[in-house]
Design an enzyme around this catalytic site. Sequence first.
Site, short mmCIF file in Angstrom:
data_model
loop_
_atom_site.label_atom_id
_atom_site.label_comp_id
_atom_site.label_asym_id
_atom_site.label_seq_id
_atom_site.Cartn_x
_atom_site.Cartn_y
_atom_site.Cartn_z
N ASN A 150 2.08 0.49 11.47
CA ASN A 150 3.17 0.80 10.53
C ASN A 150 3.25 2.28 10.16
O ASN A 150 4.33 2.84 10.03
CB ASN A 150 3.08 -0.09 9.28
CG ASN A 150 1.82 0.14 8.50
OD1 ASN A 150 0.77 0.44 9.06
ND2 ASN A 150 1.92 0.01 7.20
N GLU A 248 -9.19 -2.45 5.08
CA GLU A 248 -7.94 -2.27 4.32
C GLU A 248 -6.95 -3.27 4.90
O GLU A 248 -6.50 -3.10 6.03
CB GLU A 248 -7.41 -0.84 4.48
CG GLU A 248 -8.33 0.23 3.94
CD GLU A 248 -8.53 0.15 2.44
OE1 GLU A 248 -7.67 -0.44 1.75
OE2 GLU A 248 -9.54 0.65 1.97
N CYS A 282 2.13 -1.40 3.65
CA CYS A 282 1.29 -2.39 2.94
C CYS A 282 1.45 -2.27 1.42
O CYS A 282 1.12 -3.20 0.70
CB CYS A 282 -0.16 -2.19 3.34
SG CYS A 282 -0.70 -0.48 3.11
N GLU A 462 -11.10 3.66 0.50
CA GLU A 462 -10.96 4.91 1.23
C GLU A 462 -10.56 5.99 0.23
O GLU A 462 -10.43 5.74 -0.95
CB GLU A 462 -9.88 4.76 2.32
CG GLU A 462 -10.24 3.72 3.37
CD GLU A 462 -9.27 3.67 4.53
OE1 GLU A 462 -8.05 3.73 4.29
OE2 GLU A 462 -9.73 3.57 5.68
P1 NDP Z 1 -3.24 -6.24 13.00
O1 NDP Z 1 -4.35 -6.77 12.17
O2 NDP Z 1 -2.56 -7.15 13.95
O3 NDP Z 1 -3.78 -5.03 13.91
C1 NDP Z 1 -4.44 -3.90 13.37
C2 NDP Z 1 -5.28 -3.26 14.47
O4 NDP Z 1 -6.34 -4.16 14.83
C3 NDP Z 1 -4.51 -3.00 15.75
O5 NDP Z 1 -4.98 -1.81 16.35
C4 NDP Z 1 -4.85 -4.22 16.58
O6 NDP Z 1 -4.65 -4.03 17.95
C5 NDP Z 1 -6.31 -4.39 16.22
N1 NDP Z 1 -6.86 -5.72 16.50
C6 NDP Z 1 -6.21 -6.90 16.70
N2 NDP Z 1 -7.10 -7.90 16.96
C7 NDP Z 1 -8.34 -7.34 16.89
C8 NDP Z 1 -9.67 -7.85 17.04
N3 NDP Z 1 -9.92 -9.12 17.31
N4 NDP Z 1 -10.70 -7.00 16.89
C9 NDP Z 1 -10.49 -5.70 16.58
N5 NDP Z 1 -9.26 -5.15 16.46
C10 NDP Z 1 -8.20 -5.96 16.60
O7 NDP Z 1 -2.24 -5.54 12.01
P2 NDP Z 1 -0.83 -4.92 12.35
O8 NDP Z 1 -1.01 -3.84 13.37
O9 NDP Z 1 0.14 -6.02 12.61
O10 NDP Z 1 -0.48 -4.19 10.95
C11 NDP Z 1 0.12 -4.82 9.89
C12 NDP Z 1 -0.90 -5.26 8.86
O11 NDP Z 1 -1.66 -4.15 8.42
C13 NDP Z 1 -0.27 -5.83 7.61
O12 NDP Z 1 -0.95 -6.98 7.23
C14 NDP Z 1 -0.46 -4.74 6.58
O13 NDP Z 1 -0.49 -5.19 5.26
C15 NDP Z 1 -1.76 -4.17 7.00
N6 NDP Z 1 -1.92 -2.82 6.47
C16 NDP Z 1 -2.80 -2.61 5.45
C17 NDP Z 1 -2.94 -1.34 4.89
C18 NDP Z 1 -3.92 -1.07 3.80
O14 NDP Z 1 -4.18 0.11 3.55
N7 NDP Z 1 -4.47 -2.06 3.13
C19 NDP Z 1 -2.10 -0.23 5.35
C20 NDP Z 1 -1.21 -0.58 6.43
C21 NDP Z 1 -1.13 -1.84 6.95
P3 NDP Z 1 -3.24 -4.51 18.61
O15 NDP Z 1 -2.19 -3.67 18.01
O16 NDP Z 1 -3.43 -4.28 20.04
O17 NDP Z 1 -3.11 -5.97 18.26
#
Ligand code: NDP
Length: 481
Positions: A150, A248, A282, A462
């Site tokens: 995002n 996070e 988020c 963080e």
């Molecule tokens: P995901 O959890 O799908 O993916 C996040 C990252 O983790 C990506 O690089 C993804 O790779 C990777 N990933 C997926 N599966 C695994 C695994 N089994 N082991 C290790 N890494 C893995 O999140 P999104 O990318 O869909 O992002 C949206 C989410 O992030 C929302 O829930 C949002 O709220 C949260 N978010 C939280 C923030 C915070 O600060 N608390 C800030 C921004 C977003 P790939 O893309 O290849 O699947």
Amino acid sequence: MKKLTNYINGNLVAPIGGSYLDNIDPSRGKVYSLIPDSDERDVALAAKAAKEAFPFWSNLSTKKRSDYLLAISERIEARMHEMAEAESLDNGKPISLAMEVDIPRARDNFAFYATAILHEQSESHLMGTTGFNYTLRDAIGVAGCISPWNLPLYLFSWKIAPALASGNTVVAKPSEITPYTAYLLSEICVEINLPPGVLNIVHGLGPKVGQAISEHPDIPVISFTGGTATGKQISATAAPLFKKLSLELGGKNPNIIFADCDFDEMLKTTLRSSFANQGQICLCGSRIFIERSIYEKFKNAFVEKVSQMKVGIPSDPKTKMGALVSESHLNKVLSYVKLAQEEGGRVLTGGNRVILEEAEFKDGYYMRPTIIEGLDAYCRTNQEEIFGPVVSLQAFDTEEEVLAYANSTRYGLAATLWTSNLQRAHRMAHKLESGIVWVNCWLLRDLRTPFGGMKQSGMGREGGFEALRFFTEPKNVCIRL
Ligand code: NDP
């Protein structure tokens, strides 16, 4: 078609397996580049390079580490426009947002931690005349940094910068959906001659590359931002290996509006806090609670403004709402609108996909910003993270009632409060189950403050010295006098 590369041991390299994934431009719904479909072999190479670079990097003077990070920050500034275009192309966000928020913040993340380490202090504890203690904070080793789509470079650099600044070397994975600016960052590292192995970027899928990072025995510390379900999976992998973890995760943030607020300021900010980045932040406030006496006034003004918002081509500087990040995500968000209707909600504006008139963009993943009313606080629509341009409105009568609504989800990331009553602001801020509370503002960020969520929104914090502490191991040295 452009093929991105991994960045391992100082070199821009192809994945060992030789296979690639499509990288889609969400504004057109078309493949525009290819990214490495890396696997555990690429992660192993990156971890080896990072492990070998660790003694050199962690023993480098603070000033020299700081200089490298400042050089990265300066190159991001120099390539600002190119990087903003790349972020917008990859993610679908308006270029104006990438120019104002994403890339400047990535630049600032490096500058912030480059200078923070110059001002760090460690504690000492005196024991009268018997002895004294001092605390060493040493880098841990190789840090694994995994980030979402995002705010791609913004969140990627928010992890990498403190990890490197505190003397760790890094193996990092950006989201496979938005890899382009991470690739440009690796070009910058080559340009500034960052020593080989200090930062390694491995592109590819979460279950392959992300999982391999979480499992790797030579990566003892993991910083992850993403969804709660993925966070759970990473915890399950990392906990038995006793890795240090920062998570996070998701949010379902309340935006609480009292009748005594500055209405115009609140309305202007609520447009942003609901729909900035197509609602894919988020920290967006997706549950809007309004004191009953101004419910109708707010509803009418908000619906009018939102229905005028221009959904358009991200590269047009006038666009406020660009494309959602992917077709599957668009379909997920639309399915929540359907669910809301099944749960008794009324769509006041939006709720539908938009097909742009410009032929080149007709297959892009656009959606109208959507407002729903008539739902109760405990239905699925109001409890589950949608992560798109969809908000719900609900009236309340008392502080106790709205606190119960606000705290009713499994998340606890950010809350926004609109009131001119200072005592109420303090009272509510204390009782909200949320890692961040904004009073009469939203997304007003000071990088020194702790950032993170309660409950299932995360673990650890963080920001500022919290991140430097996370990426170091405190060691107490006790000396008898
Ligand atoms: P995901 O959890 O799908 O993916 C996040 C990252 O983790 C990506 O690089 C993804 O790779 C990777 N990933 C997926 N599966 C695994 C695994 N089994 N082991 C290790 N890494 C893995 O999140 P999104 O990318 O869909 O992002 C949206 C989410 O992030 C929302 O829930 C949002 O709220 C949260 N978010 C939280 C923030 C915070 O600060 N608390 C800030 C921004 C977003 P790939 O893309 O290849 O699947």
